[in-house]
Design a protein around this motif. Structure first.
Motif, PDB file in Angstrom:
ATOM      1  N   LYS A   1       0.812  -1.212   0.000  1.00 53.77           N
ATOM      2  CA  LYS A   1       0.000   0.000   0.000  1.00 53.77           C
ATOM      3  C   LYS A   1       0.850   1.268   0.000  1.00 53.77           C
ATOM      4  N   SER A   2       1.889   1.269   0.817  1.00 52.45           N
ATOM      5  CA  SER A   2       2.681   2.480   0.986  1.00 52.45           C
ATOM      6  C   SER A   2       3.979   2.124   1.671  1.00 52.45           C
ATOM      7  N   PHE A   3       4.732   3.175   1.988  1.00 53.01           N
ATOM      8  CA  PHE A   3       5.961   2.988   2.750  1.00 53.01           C
ATOM      9  C   PHE A   3       5.888   3.843   4.004  1.00 53.01           C
ATOM     10  N   VAL A   4       6.276   3.272   5.127  1.00 52.22           N
ATOM     11  CA  VAL A   4       6.344   3.984   6.388  1.00 52.22           C
ATOM     12  C   VAL A   4       7.775   3.903   6.904  1.00 52.22           C
ATOM     13  N   ASP A   5       8.409   5.043   7.039  1.00 50.76           N
ATOM     14  CA  ASP A   5       9.811   5.091   7.458  1.00 50.76           C
ATOM     15  C   ASP A   5      10.680   4.214   6.565  1.00 50.76           C
ATOM     16  N   GLY A   6      10.362   4.237   5.283  1.00 50.25           N
ATOM     17  CA  GLY A   6      11.148   3.487   4.315  1.00 50.25           C
ATOM     18  C   GLY A   6      10.780   2.024   4.182  1.00 50.25           C
ATOM     19  N   SER A   7       9.796   1.552   4.943  1.00 53.12           N
ATOM     20  CA  SER A   7       9.396   0.148   4.887  1.00 53.12           C
ATOM     21  C   SER A   7       8.006   0.012   4.277  1.00 53.12           C
ATOM     22  N   PRO A   8       7.810  -0.981   3.413  1.00 49.63           N
ATOM     23  CA  PRO A   8       6.500  -1.153   2.784  1.00 49.63           C
ATOM     24  C   PRO A   8       5.465  -1.730   3.740  1.00 49.63           C
ATOM     25  N   VAL A   9       4.248  -1.256   3.637  1.00 49.84           N
ATOM     26  CA  VAL A   9       3.129  -1.767   4.416  1.00 49.84           C
ATOM     27  C   VAL A   9       2.259  -2.609   3.492  1.00 49.84           C
ATOM     28  N   ILE A  10       2.034  -3.862   3.866  1.00 46.62           N
ATOM     29  CA  ILE A  10       1.285  -4.797   3.029  1.00 46.62           C
ATOM     30  C   ILE A  10      -0.117  -4.964   3.587  1.00 46.62           C
ATOM     31  N   GLU A  11      -1.115  -4.684   2.752  1.00 46.82           N
ATOM     32  CA  GLU A  11      -2.509  -4.800   3.173  1.00 46.82           C
ATOM     33  C   GLU A  11      -3.347  -5.425   2.056  1.00 46.82           C
ATOM     34  N   ASN A  12      -4.607  -5.676   2.370  1.00 41.13           N
ATOM     35  CA  ASN A  12      -5.535  -6.176   1.360  1.00 41.13           C
ATOM     36  C   ASN A  12      -6.016  -5.042   0.472  1.00 41.13           C
ATOM     37  N   VAL A  13      -6.181  -5.323  -0.805  1.00 41.06           N
ATOM     38  CA  VAL A  13      -6.732  -4.347  -1.732  1.00 41.06           C
ATOM     39  C   VAL A  13      -8.124  -3.940  -1.258  1.00 41.06           C
ATOM     40  N   ALA A  14      -8.392  -2.654  -1.278  1.00 44.77           N
ATOM     41  CA  ALA A  14      -9.708  -2.165  -0.863  1.00 44.77           C
ATOM     42  C   ALA A  14     -10.761  -2.542  -1.899  1.00 44.77           C
ATOM     43  N   GLY A  15     -11.989  -2.639  -1.457  1.00 50.66           N
ATOM     44  CA  GLY A  15     -13.071  -2.971  -2.374  1.00 50.66           C
ATOM     45  C   GLY A  15     -13.643  -4.337  -2.103  1.00 50.66           C
ATOM     46  N   SER A  16     -14.776  -4.596  -2.706  1.00 52.31           N
ATOM     47  CA  SER A  16     -15.472  -5.871  -2.524  1.00 52.31           C
ATOM     48  C   SER A  16     -15.198  -6.807  -3.692  1.00 52.31           C
ATOM     49  N   PRO A  17     -15.151  -8.115  -3.431  1.00 52.16           N
ATOM     50  CA  PRO A  17     -15.001  -9.082  -4.515  1.00 52.16           C
ATOM     51  C   PRO A  17     -16.179  -9.011  -5.479  1.00 52.16           C
ATOM     52  N   THR A  18     -15.943  -9.397  -6.713  1.00 52.38           N
ATOM     53  CA  THR A  18     -17.025  -9.430  -7.703  1.00 52.38           C
ATOM     54  C   THR A  18     -17.236 -10.831  -8.275  1.00 52.38           C
ATOM     55  N   THR A  19     -16.433 -11.797  -7.840  1.00 55.13           N
ATOM     56  CA  THR A  19     -16.582 -13.167  -8.324  1.00 55.13           C
ATOM     57  C   THR A  19     -17.551 -13.923  -7.430  1.00 55.13           C
ATOM     58  N   ASN A  20     -18.710 -14.257  -7.974  1.00 59.18           N
ATOM     59  CA  ASN A  20     -19.728 -14.981  -7.216  1.00 59.18           C
ATOM     60  C   ASN A  20     -19.577 -16.472  -7.500  1.00 59.18           C
ATOM     61  N   VAL A  21     -19.390 -17.253  -6.463  1.00 61.42           N
ATOM     62  CA  VAL A  21     -19.123 -18.680  -6.661  1.00 61.42           C
ATOM     63  C   VAL A  21     -20.319 -19.422  -7.233  1.00 61.42           C
ATOM     64  N   THR A  22     -21.508 -18.857  -7.100  1.00 58.96           N
ATOM     65  CA  THR A  22     -22.692 -19.538  -7.630  1.00 58.96           C
ATOM     66  C   THR A  22     -22.886 -19.276  -9.122  1.00 58.96           C
ATOM     67  N   THR A  23     -22.077 -18.383  -9.694  1.00 59.23           N
ATOM     68  CA  THR A  23     -22.117 -18.153 -11.142  1.00 59.23           C
ATOM     69  C   THR A  23     -21.199 -19.155 -11.806  1.00 59.23           C
ATOM     70  N   LYS A  24     -21.756 -20.145 -12.453  1.00 59.38           N
ATOM     71  CA  LYS A  24     -20.981 -21.250 -12.999  1.00 59.38           C
ATOM     72  C   LYS A  24     -20.125 -20.820 -14.189  1.00 59.38           C
ATOM     73  N   VAL A  25     -18.909 -21.349 -14.219  1.00 58.54           N
ATOM     74  CA  VAL A  25     -18.039 -21.212 -15.387  1.00 58.54           C
ATOM     75  C   VAL A  25     -18.418 -22.322 -16.359  1.00 58.54           C
ATOM     76  N   THR A  26     -18.766 -21.953 -17.563  1.00 58.97           N
ATOM     77  CA  THR A  26     -19.227 -22.944 -18.539  1.00 58.97           C
ATOM     78  C   THR A  26     -18.161 -23.210 -19.592  1.00 58.97           C
ATOM     79  N   GLY A  27     -18.342 -24.283 -20.325  1.00 59.89           N
ATOM     80  CA  GLY A  27     -17.411 -24.639 -21.389  1.00 59.89           C
ATOM     81  C   GLY A  27     -16.339 -25.598 -20.899  1.00 59.89           C
ATOM     82  N   SER A  28     -15.549 -26.089 -21.825  1.00 59.55           N
ATOM     83  CA  SER A  28     -14.484 -27.044 -21.510  1.00 59.55           C
ATOM     84  C   SER A  28     -13.302 -26.322 -20.891  1.00 59.55           C
TER      85      SER A  28
END
Length: 510
Positions: free
Chosen positions: A111-138
């Motif tokens: 996400k950023s650097f604090v005192d020269g060190s990177p801060v690792i976090e989760n990307v903001a926002g909500s997922p958009t992949t719904n597991v109940t939406t089937k992937v079709t095809g081979s």
């Protein structure tokens, strides 16, 4: 929110690479590409998160496109291979929805650097992949994040009704052919002319990343009774892999490549945080106070019980180990309480006994989890001051550390799995990839180099592992793809060219 801070020195090292002789075989780019004795028309890959392209603690499109099977398939197309279709996610943020409910988080990023060190976090926002939406095809990529060996042959592992109860896998739910299908059957029903199979990592990984909270099921061959963090029986792993190979063979798929599994303790999740991170500078003026009021009295009392080696005084000249709770130790809570009551009073002595009855300092044979780095030095609200600072005056708990005995159990199981995998590869006449040997090489001081760029297994700076400390970057997956390609060429006399790891992505910065 997950947050990890890396030192400035480690980050700066990322921008400097060491040139040395390449560790790869002779370049075959000028050789006519042929399939040899193999047929790459329909290539199918089977496995877990490593096969799917999972990285940065999530599955997302860019990562899937840099999965090692997709890289192999690109080279196979030069020798008559067909399309390679993957169950792509809906976005590049990662994460999963079950209806409107988030059930998997987004990917990690710097996400950023604090005192020269990177801060690792989760990307903001909500997922958009719904597991109940089937992937079709081979499909061609049957890599399912989280799958253990026996999950490949488990009916119902793709049944959406089992997601919340833990009997189904949301990633497989997306593309399972039915509520009762198995991953192995779905893959075999593609009638592959060639396959790759890499499975077994998760059969020990979940135990290791939980700090050994599970059970070693070495003699229990009924996986239906296993907990989520248990070590699978070697017999179960071998039987499951053999079942997959038999299903493929029944469909005429007799040519392929299998890989063994690396020691999980060689990955950044277990190698980044040293066993002795408490420097004199970190402890400061508290060092002498700790020795006088805590470490000294504890060592004296434990010595009287024949357990003086559990605790040593903190050093003012070198780095010190952390305090941990080792559930394998004899519990001396009652003895400590009795010994400390005259000087501390019963209530305080009782608390000390409960806290330190199974406490000891770490040794070089223990592994502190990467995720525990943010815990060391924080306050545990359930203990009285001053014995409430994790790793310093209050022991890290079982889930924070993989102890020497727990690590030994993981290694024993891994060795047994790998013996079986090699045996099955030989019995079925398949190409074999010794990924464990490659990981040892990657973890060595010299690492692996390609075209002047040095790769190692070090977190972030090594270039091969993503921000979760377990899964690979695109460059790391490219190194694995080349190991598969070399084994395929050797076994089937094909001339597939290796991929260039430098062309794929590593750790991404802001």
């Amino acid at each position: 929110m997950k947050k990890i801070i890396i030192s400035t020195i480690a980050v700066s090292a990322l921008f400097f690479t060491t040139s040395c002789e390449t560790d790869f075989d002779t370049d075959v780019k000028d050789i006519v590409v042929t399939s040899g004795e193999a047929n790459f028309t329909t290539y199918v890959s089977i496995g877990n998160s490593l096969t799917s392209g999972f990285r940065d603690n999530a599955l997302y499109i860019d990562g899937q496109n840099e999965s090692y099977p997709n890289m192999i398939a690109e080279q196979m197309r030069l020798a008559g291979g067909g399309a390679f279709v993957q169950p792509l996610m809906a976005d590049n943020n990662g994460g999963l929805l079950l209806g409107t409910m988030p059930i998997q988080g987004t990917k990690l990023y710097i996400k950023s650097f604090v005192d020269g060190s990177p801060v690792i976090e989760n990307v903001a926002g909500s997922p958009t992949t719904n597991v109940t939406t089937k992937v079709t095809g081979s499909l061609n990529n049957f890599g399912v994040p989280g799958a253990k060996s026996y999950h490949l042959v488990a009916p119902g592992y793709g049944n959406a009704a089992g997601i919340l109860t833990g009997t189904a896998n949301p990633y497989y739910v997306r593309f399972s052919s039915s509520a009762t299908s198995t991953i192995a059957d779905d893959a075999a029903n593609r009638n592959p002319t060639f396959f790759s199979l890499w499975i077994g990592n998760n059969d020990v990984l979940s135990y290791a990343t939980s700090g050994g909270l599970g059970v070693n099921q070495a003699t229990n061959t009924n996986p239906a009774t296993y907990g989520a963090n248990d070590i699978s029986s070697p017999a179960v792993v071998m039987g499951s892999i053999q079942s997959v190979l038999e299903k493929l063979k029944a469909k005429g798929a007799t040519k392929g490549v299998v890989a063994n599994i690396p020691y999980v303790t060689s990955i950044p999740m277990f190698t980044t945080v040293p066993y002795n991170p408490l420097t004199p500078a970190t402890l400061g003026a508290n060092l002498n106070t700790l020795n006088t009021s805590l470490y000294g009295p504890l060592k004296q009392a434990l010595t009287a019980f024949g357990a003086g080696d559990r605790i040593n005084l903190l050093s003012s000249t070198s780095s010190n180990p952390v305090l941990i709770k080792d559930v394998a130790l004899t519990d001396l809570s009652a003895q400590l309480t009795a010994a400390l009551t005259p000087s501390l009073g019963l209530p305080t002595a009782t608390a000390f006994g409960q806290i330190f009855g199974q406490a000891r300092q770490t040794t070089a044979e223990d592994y502190i989890l990467l995720s525990s780095r943010s815990v060391i030095g924080t306050t545990f609200a359930g203990a009285p001051a001053p014995v409430n600072i994790y790793g310093i005056s209050y022991p890290l708990q079982n889930q924070h550390v993989l102890s020497k005995l727990e690590a030994a159990a993981v290694k024993t199981a891994t060795d047994a799995y790998n013996t079986s995998i090699k045996t099955l590869a030989d019995n079925y006449g398949l190409a074999f990839v010794d990924s464990n040997k490659k990981m040892v090489e990657l973890n060595g001081a010299s690492g692996i180099s390609f075209d002047g760029v040095k790769y190692t297994a070090k977190f972030i700076t090594g270039g091969t592992f993503s921000l979760d400390g377990v899964h690979l970057t695109g460059r790391g997956y490219a190194l694995i793809a080349n190991e598969f390609i070399k084994s395929i060429n050797t076994k089937y006399k094909s001339t597939l060219p290796q991929v260039d790891p430098n062309k794929y992505s590593g750790v991404k910065f802001p």
